[in-house]
Design an enzyme around this catalytic site. Structure first.
Site, PDB file in Angstrom:
ATOM      1  N   LYS A 309      -9.852  -5.541  -0.387  1.00 17.26           N
ATOM      2  CA  LYS A 309      -9.194  -4.319   0.074  1.00 17.26           C
ATOM      3  C   LYS A 309      -9.747  -4.005   1.455  1.00 17.26           C
ATOM      4  O   LYS A 309     -10.873  -3.508   1.580  1.00 17.26           O
ATOM      5  CB  LYS A 309      -9.442  -3.169  -0.909  1.00 17.26           C
ATOM      6  CG  LYS A 309      -8.701  -1.908  -0.529  1.00 17.26           C
ATOM      7  CD  LYS A 309      -8.937  -0.811  -1.560  1.00 17.26           C
ATOM      8  CE  LYS A 309      -8.046   0.395  -1.344  1.00 17.26           C
ATOM      9  NZ  LYS A 309      -8.089   0.953  -0.011  1.00 17.26           N
ATOM     10  N   GLU A 364      -2.688  -5.055   6.471  1.00 21.61           N
ATOM     11  CA  GLU A 364      -3.634  -4.044   6.933  1.00 21.61           C
ATOM     12  C   GLU A 364      -4.085  -4.458   8.335  1.00 21.61           C
ATOM     13  O   GLU A 364      -4.431  -5.624   8.563  1.00 21.61           O
ATOM     14  CB  GLU A 364      -4.829  -3.998   5.966  1.00 21.61           C
ATOM     15  CG  GLU A 364      -5.788  -2.865   6.198  1.00 21.61           C
ATOM     16  CD  GLU A 364      -5.361  -1.517   5.551  1.00 21.61           C
ATOM     17  OE1 GLU A 364      -4.222  -1.398   5.082  1.00 21.61           O
ATOM     18  OE2 GLU A 364      -6.192  -0.598   5.560  1.00 21.61           O
ATOM     19  N   LYS A 468      -3.637  -7.114  -8.489  1.00 16.55           N
ATOM     20  CA  LYS A 468      -2.172  -7.025  -8.537  1.00 16.55           C
ATOM     21  C   LYS A 468      -1.577  -7.975  -9.564  1.00 16.55           C
ATOM     22  O   LYS A 468      -2.007  -9.132  -9.653  1.00 16.55           O
ATOM     23  CB  LYS A 468      -1.605  -7.402  -7.163  1.00 16.55           C
ATOM     24  CG  LYS A 468      -2.098  -6.523  -6.039  1.00 16.55           C
ATOM     25  CD  LYS A 468      -1.605  -7.047  -4.691  1.00 16.55           C
ATOM     26  CE  LYS A 468      -2.083  -6.161  -3.562  1.00 16.55           C
ATOM     27  NZ  LYS A 468      -1.676  -6.682  -2.255  1.00 16.55           N
TER      28      LYS A 468
HETATM   29  P1  ATP Z   1      -3.609   6.674  -1.323  1.00 16.48           P
HETATM   30  O1  ATP Z   1      -4.898   7.429  -1.318  1.00 16.48           O
HETATM   31  O2  ATP Z   1      -2.394   7.486  -1.099  1.00 16.48           O
HETATM   32  O3  ATP Z   1      -3.509   5.709  -2.450  1.00 16.48           O
HETATM   33  P2  ATP Z   1      -4.720   5.284   0.758  1.00 16.48           P
HETATM   34  O4  ATP Z   1      -4.121   5.045   2.077  1.00 16.48           O
HETATM   35  O5  ATP Z   1      -5.893   6.175   0.652  1.00 16.48           O
HETATM   36  O6  ATP Z   1      -3.603   5.764  -0.109  1.00 16.48           O
HETATM   37  P3  ATP Z   1      -5.666   3.476  -1.130  1.00 16.48           P
HETATM   38  O7  ATP Z   1      -4.844   3.921  -2.299  1.00 16.48           O
HETATM   39  O8  ATP Z   1      -7.095   3.767  -1.097  1.00 16.48           O
HETATM   40  O9  ATP Z   1      -4.990   3.917   0.199  1.00 16.48           O
HETATM   41  O10 ATP Z   1      -5.455   1.930  -1.068  1.00 16.48           O
HETATM   42  C1  ATP Z   1      -4.249   1.348  -0.743  1.00 16.48           C
HETATM   43  C2  ATP Z   1      -4.315   0.966   0.698  1.00 16.48           C
HETATM   44  O11 ATP Z   1      -5.244  -0.092   0.890  1.00 16.48           O
HETATM   45  C3  ATP Z   1      -3.021   0.409   1.196  1.00 16.48           C
HETATM   46  O12 ATP Z   1      -2.176   1.468   1.598  1.00 16.48           O
HETATM   47  C4  ATP Z   1      -3.435  -0.477   2.331  1.00 16.48           C
HETATM   48  O13 ATP Z   1      -3.436   0.265   3.533  1.00 16.48           O
HETATM   49  C5  ATP Z   1      -4.863  -0.844   2.018  1.00 16.48           C
HETATM   50  N1  ATP Z   1      -5.092  -2.267   1.702  1.00 16.48           N
HETATM   51  C6  ATP Z   1      -6.114  -3.009   2.170  1.00 16.48           C
HETATM   52  N2  ATP Z   1      -6.105  -4.242   1.684  1.00 16.48           N
HETATM   53  C7  ATP Z   1      -5.017  -4.334   0.868  1.00 16.48           C
HETATM   54  C8  ATP Z   1      -4.478  -5.371   0.064  1.00 16.48           C
HETATM   55  N3  ATP Z   1      -5.051  -6.568  -0.025  1.00 16.48           N
HETATM   56  N4  ATP Z   1      -3.363  -5.087  -0.648  1.00 16.48           N
HETATM   57  C9  ATP Z   1      -2.776  -3.861  -0.578  1.00 16.48           C
HETATM   58  N5  ATP Z   1      -3.251  -2.838   0.168  1.00 16.48           N
HETATM   59  C10 ATP Z   1      -4.370  -3.063   0.884  1.00 16.48           C
END
Ligand code: ATP
Length: 657
Positions: A309, A364, A468
């Site tokens: 991530k 990302e 996933k």
């Molecule tokens: P929210 O809090 O609304 O879920 P966020 O932007 O805080 O959104 P997270 O939920 O923490 O995000 O995590 C999802 C985010 O992680 C994605 O929106 C993307 O930007 C990021 N990301 C990084 N690496 C990956 C990956 N391998 N697959 C999908 N998302 C990824």
């Protein structure tokens, strides 16, 4: 034609077929919507509005929809009115003949500028009344206001608002005023429009009344005939089709002409309005998890992959048919001007056999040290300029980490499994060191492998893992959905409350001692999309650097920016305790990422009231500021339902259930 039978909701058509739809027709409907709270009844009013417009003046349907959701264009076009309270106040003063300070006093009393407009207009009589407002004119004027740039912008915008207000009847003035401020406050989101629009077409086609499934007092009928049951099913299916079309192609200007041509909603619409490069798709989001065992439980029957991530900003990279590149943020903002270097380099990542291919990649964008081949912390990315930058001037280098392929070579892939999409990504593209890399990952379900991958991800500068589903129906790409089929595992979830929260500062407490002259603490709120309210969740004073506190003081005190509010907004649900009242109230303008030790039921705070406890809210304990989230708008903050979910998922609570 069958009309709405319930007189309370009946909307008479006052114009001749083919004539422009009066704005009054819409503003009267808004008034009715505001009076009632039942979702189905609100939806029925909107359905009736759309049926009337489709039957009489279909060309006004697109502007009517935009006025209902209070937008001027799809999000990726980035068109906004840019009107603050003070311009509107001056315009209202000019129209009503009352002084700004008198209007301010009234505003303080009624708490809403729309209601101020309503009250201020009551006694106005014009000798030569201008022609009544129409839906298309109001929409065109709004667009014209948004297009005003350059010198003396404020005066020019005010002039246009004055013209609209002069031509407006009282209710119209109320909604014009609210609309220009960007707060219509009738809770008509995309979801309601989708349901109402699909109902309008379907009911018209079936030739039945709009309220056929409702009782006289606007509730859903509990006993239905088999014909009514069939209608309900048909309506559900139509709304699902339109919802899926809209999530892939969120542009009413594209969808409506096709809808009007088909006069019905079925799979042909899906074929006509497909995902296409140049129109950003609402991204798929992930659910938080607290332990690797939870991942294994959720995916007990499903194959899955674990990816790093990355900690940067979401980037949806589009290559259009004409070869041009566009990059969009998670909320459809056009980021292309920020990444001129990527615009140059990304087409090179295509394999030579696909040189001309169009595509949409989900990825990302991460700050990157090209020499050391290392990921840099998120803060580095914040140092990058947002626009007016040439490729050769870029100082903070960024690498794209691609994790999904939604469209390739003229074909939408979102209905395919992740295994298949990933294969196409790996076959169609090649890594370009420092510019375009594939997200790292492993397809293992061994908890030890997953744990060591998680540790590796942290060591290499990532936040944790994204897990996933790989195969089958639950591994398709789900636009606009926080899905169970994508799970996030952050290292620090394994302790604490799970995820961080994204909250809106709605007030500040003046600092003392070392923090004299700046704010020493802030009142934070989550957002409830159902009521469009900000609900207080905690007071926060920890986790800020001195620089951050200085910047926030500058930001909120800047007289030009109007980020301070004269009192609590009527849509703030403030803490019950007087001592928690901030010294200064803010406009809801920023989103901050915050962590906490845990969440507790609170008699003071109002977040998620009614969701866990019937009267009390939920508060964060020991909140800590992490960072400013520039990629989220205030209404995209953590919502009340998520707060309730966080609370319920805490082990202390979950174990007692
Ligand atoms: P929210 O809090 O609304 O879920 P966020 O932007 O805080 O959104 P997270 O939920 O923490 O995000 O995590 C999802 C985010 O992680 C994605 O929106 C993307 O930007 C990021 N990301 C990084 N690496 C990956 C990956 N391998 N697959 C999908 N998302 C990824």
């Amino acid at each position: 034609k069958d009309q709405f039978s319930s007189s309370r909701l009946y909307t008479a058509r006052t114009w001749k077929d083919g004539n422009p739809v009066p704005y009054k027709f819409l503003s009267d409907a808004f008034s009715k919507v505001e009076e009632i709270s039942g979702r189905l009844e609100i939806q029925a009013i909107l359905t009736e509005v759309f049926r009337n417009i489709i039957a009489s003046t279909p060309e006004d349907l697109v502007p009517a929809i935009y006025l209902c959701i209070n937008k001027l264009a799809p999000a990726h076009e980035g068109i906004e009115l840019g009107i603050g309270e003070s311009i509107l106040m001056k315009a209202l003063s000019q129209v009503s003949g009352r002084t700004v300070s008198a209007l301010k006093a009234l505003y303080k009393k009624v708490g809403d500028l729309g209601d101020v407009a309503l009250a201020a207009r009551t006694n106005q009589k014009t000798m030569f009344p201008p022609p009544p407002l129409t839906v298309r004119r109001v929409f065109q004027e709004f667009k014209a206001i948004a297009a005003i740039t350059g010198k003396s912008t404020q005066d020019a915008k005010r002039g246009k608002i004055v013209k609209l207000l002069v031509a407006a009847s009282t209710t119209e003035a109320k909604y014009v005023s609210r609309a220009v401020l960007g707060k219509l406050r009738i809770h008509l989101a995309d979801k309601t429009v989708i349901a109402a629009l699909s109902a309008a077409l379907t009911l018209e086609e079936l030739g039945v009344k709009t309220d056929i499934l409702l009782t006289a007092d606007g509730k859903k009928k509990t006993k239905m005939t088999s014909k009514e049951e069939d209608i309900e099913e048909t309506l559900g299916a139509a709304a699902e089709v339109l919802g899926s079309v809209y999530s892939q192609c969120p542009v009413w200007d594209v969808i409506i002409p096709k809808l009007l041509e088909l006069k019905t909603i079925d799979s042909r619409l899906q074929a006509m309005c497909k995902l296409m490069p140049g129109i950003p798709v609402s991204p798929m989001l992930a659910k938080p998890t607290k332990a690797i065992s939870e991942v294994l439980e959720r995916f007990a029957e499903t194959s899955f992959t674990c990816e790093f991530k990355y900690d940067g900003e979401r980037a949806q990279v589009h290559r259009l048919e004409d070869g041009s590149i566009r990059i969009y943020s998670r909320n459809a903002e056009n980021l292309t001007p920020k990444y001129p270097d990527l615009v140059d380099s990304l087409p090179k990542a295509l394999h030579t056999e696909y040189k001309g291919a169009s595509f949409i990649i989900d990825a990302e964008a991460v700050a990157y040290d090209v020499q050391k081949k290392q990921i840099l912390p998120f803060q580095e990315l914040q140092g990058r300029k947002r626009k007016d930058v040439e490729a050769h001037e870029v100082t903070v280098k960024v690498c794209i980490f691609a994790f999904d392929l939604l469209f390739f070579n003229g074909e939408s892939l979102i209905g395919e499994s992740l295994t298949s999409r990933r294969e196409k990504l790996l076959n169609g593209f090649q890594e370009q060191e420092g510019q375009f890399l594939f997200a790292k990952g492993e397809d293992s379900r061994d908890p030890e492998d997953i744990m060591s991958l998680l540790n590796r991800s942290i060591k290499e500068g990532c936040e944790g893992l994204m897990v996933k589903a790989l195969d089958g129906d639950n591994s398709t790409y789900e636009p606009n959905n926080r899905s169970q089929n994508w799970l996030k595992v952050k290292k620090d979830y394994l302790e604490g409350c799970g995820d961080s929260l994204d909250l809106v500062p709605i007030g500040g407490y003046l600092g003392r001692g070392k923090r004299a002259g700046i704010y020493g603490a802030f009142l934070l709120a989550c957002y409830d999309p159902d009521t469009e309210e900000y609900q207080s969740i905690c007071k926060i004073g920890t986790g800020f650097s001195e620089e951050a506190l200085d910047n926030f003081a500058k930001f909120f005190n800047d007289p030009e920016a109007e980020n301070k509010s004269e009192g609590a907004k009527s849509y703030y649900r403030t803490p019950a305790l007087k001592t928690l009242e901030p010294d200064v109230w803010f406009e809801p303008v920023q989103v901050w990422e915050v962590k906490c030790a845990d969440l507790s039921i609170s008699p003071q705070h109002t977040a998620a009231t009614g969701l866990v406890d019937p009267e009390k809210g939920i508060a964060l304990r020991f909140p800590r500021f992490i960072r400013l989230r520039e990629d989220k708008k205030p209404d995209e903050a953590t919502n009340s339902e998520q707060v309730a979910e966080f609370y319920m998922r805490q082990s202390s609570v979950a174990n007692n259930v």
